[in-house]
Write a protein that holds these residues in place. Structure first.
Motif, mmCIF file in Angstrom:
data_model
loop_
_atom_site.group_PDB
_atom_site.id
_atom_site.type_symbol
_atom_site.label_atom_id
_atom_site.label_comp_id
_atom_site.label_asym_id
_atom_site.label_seq_id
_atom_site.Cartn_x
_atom_site.Cartn_y
_atom_site.Cartn_z
ATOM 1 N N PRO A 140 0.825 -1.226 0.034
ATOM 2 C CA PRO A 140 -0.004 0.142 0.148
ATOM 3 C C PRO A 140 0.943 1.333 -0.104
ATOM 4 O O PRO A 140 2.034 1.293 0.491
ATOM 5 N N PRO A 141 0.338 2.316 -0.449
ATOM 6 C CA PRO A 141 1.023 3.417 -0.716
ATOM 7 C C PRO A 141 1.314 4.239 0.999
ATOM 8 O O PRO A 141 0.764 4.010 1.617
ATOM 9 N N LEU A 142 2.459 4.793 1.077
ATOM 10 C CA LEU A 142 2.923 5.574 2.090
ATOM 11 C C LEU A 142 2.429 6.960 2.041
ATOM 12 O O LEU A 142 2.055 7.548 1.170
ATOM 13 N N THR A 143 1.855 7.359 3.287
ATOM 14 C CA THR A 143 1.466 8.975 3.336
ATOM 15 C C THR A 143 2.546 9.687 4.092
ATOM 16 O O THR A 143 3.229 9.027 4.937
ATOM 17 N N TRP A 144 2.712 10.922 3.992
ATOM 18 C CA TRP A 144 3.479 11.889 4.917
ATOM 19 C C TRP A 144 3.218 12.026 6.241
ATOM 20 O O TRP A 144 2.007 12.401 6.353
ATOM 21 N N ASN A 145 4.041 12.200 6.973
ATOM 22 C CA ASN A 145 3.984 12.371 8.455
ATOM 23 C C ASN A 145 4.770 13.555 8.934
ATOM 24 O O ASN A 145 6.121 13.394 8.806
ATOM 25 N N ASP A 146 4.265 14.566 9.442
ATOM 26 C CA ASP A 146 5.038 15.736 9.818
ATOM 27 C C ASP A 146 5.842 15.394 10.888
ATOM 28 O O ASP A 146 7.235 15.780 11.207
ATOM 29 N N LEU A 147 5.459 14.443 11.948
ATOM 30 C CA LEU A 147 6.120 14.225 13.068
ATOM 31 C C LEU A 147 7.575 13.106 12.514
ATOM 32 O O LEU A 147 8.630 13.556 13.231
ATOM 33 N N LEU A 148 7.369 12.539 11.599
ATOM 34 C CA LEU A 148 8.465 11.746 11.298
ATOM 35 C C LEU A 148 9.472 12.795 10.533
ATOM 36 O O LEU A 148 10.741 12.361 10.545
#
Length: 216
Positions: free
Chosen positions: A88-96
């Motif tokens: 599945p696609p990844l989504t962006w995470n601002d904390l990471l």
């Protein structure tokens, strides 16, 4: 010089940091496995590069990374000799991203290249410090790719996909989110995967009919 190094998630060579749901009768437990370091480093020669700094990622930076990662995840690919199925696609995470940027800046400003910070913290410590924690989740997985010397997103992504350990991080279906940062020519890519308790499990936890324990 161009450098690549990675910390891999569970089931692959590298550092493992996973919290998994365990159910034994009426007890839900969280097993926090210990970290085991097996470095994966690839070295390649390139011409000297001109350094520049990247602070918080703009939309173009995020989209270029996500498109590169998710295109290959959708197709599946070979990582070394191992075929990795479509994921599945990844989504962006601002904390990471915040964790990645802090480590990239620290390496750049203090001239070192390692998954371990100067204060001894590892990738898992950094992402938790950035706010990406496991509270309220039944499964939690973290991984990290780092690189040095590449001049573009395309160059660093090609290098990571050509390296077996980095490629397996990029294709790992347990990862759901990613945050990437660049500081001068230091690159850090932090991955995370968290699975929440179901609504029914949350009700049982609140009622006291099941309880959460942390194993070693």
């Amino acid at each position: 010089m161009l450098f690549l190094s990675c910390i891999n998630a569970k089931d692959y060579a590298g550092v493992t940091k996973t919290i998994k749901l365990l159910v034994t009768r009426n007890v839900i437990g969280i097993d926090m496995r210990k970290l085991i370091l097996v470095g994966v480093i690839a070295l390649m020669q390139i011409l000297p590069v001109k350094g520049y700094s990247q602070q918080k990622a703009d939309d173009a930076f995020k989209q270029e990374f996500l498109q590169s990662i998710n295109y290959t995840r959708a197709q599946g690919c070979k990582c070394g000799t191992t075929y990795m199925r479509p994921a599945p696609p990844l989504t962006w995470n601002d904390l990471l991203e915040n964790a990645a940027l802090a480590h990239a800046r620290d390496m750049g400003e203090h001239n070192y290249f390692s998954h371990s910070s100067r204060n001894g913290r590892g990738a898992n410590d950094r992402v938790i410090a950035a706010g990406y924690n496991f509270n309220g989740y039944k499964s939690y997985t973290v991984g990290e790719n780092i690189a040095f010397g590449q001049e573009s997103i395309d160059e660093v992504m090609r290098g990571w996909f050509k390296s077996e350990g980095h490629c397996k991080n990029l294709m790992n279906p347990d990862f759901k989110e990613v945050g990437v940062a660049q500081y001068d020519t230091y690159w850090v890519q932090d991955f995370g995967g968290r699975v929440p308790f179901s609504a029914e499990q949350q009700k049982l936890i609140k009622s006291g009919r099941i309880r959460i324990i942390k194993g070693d």
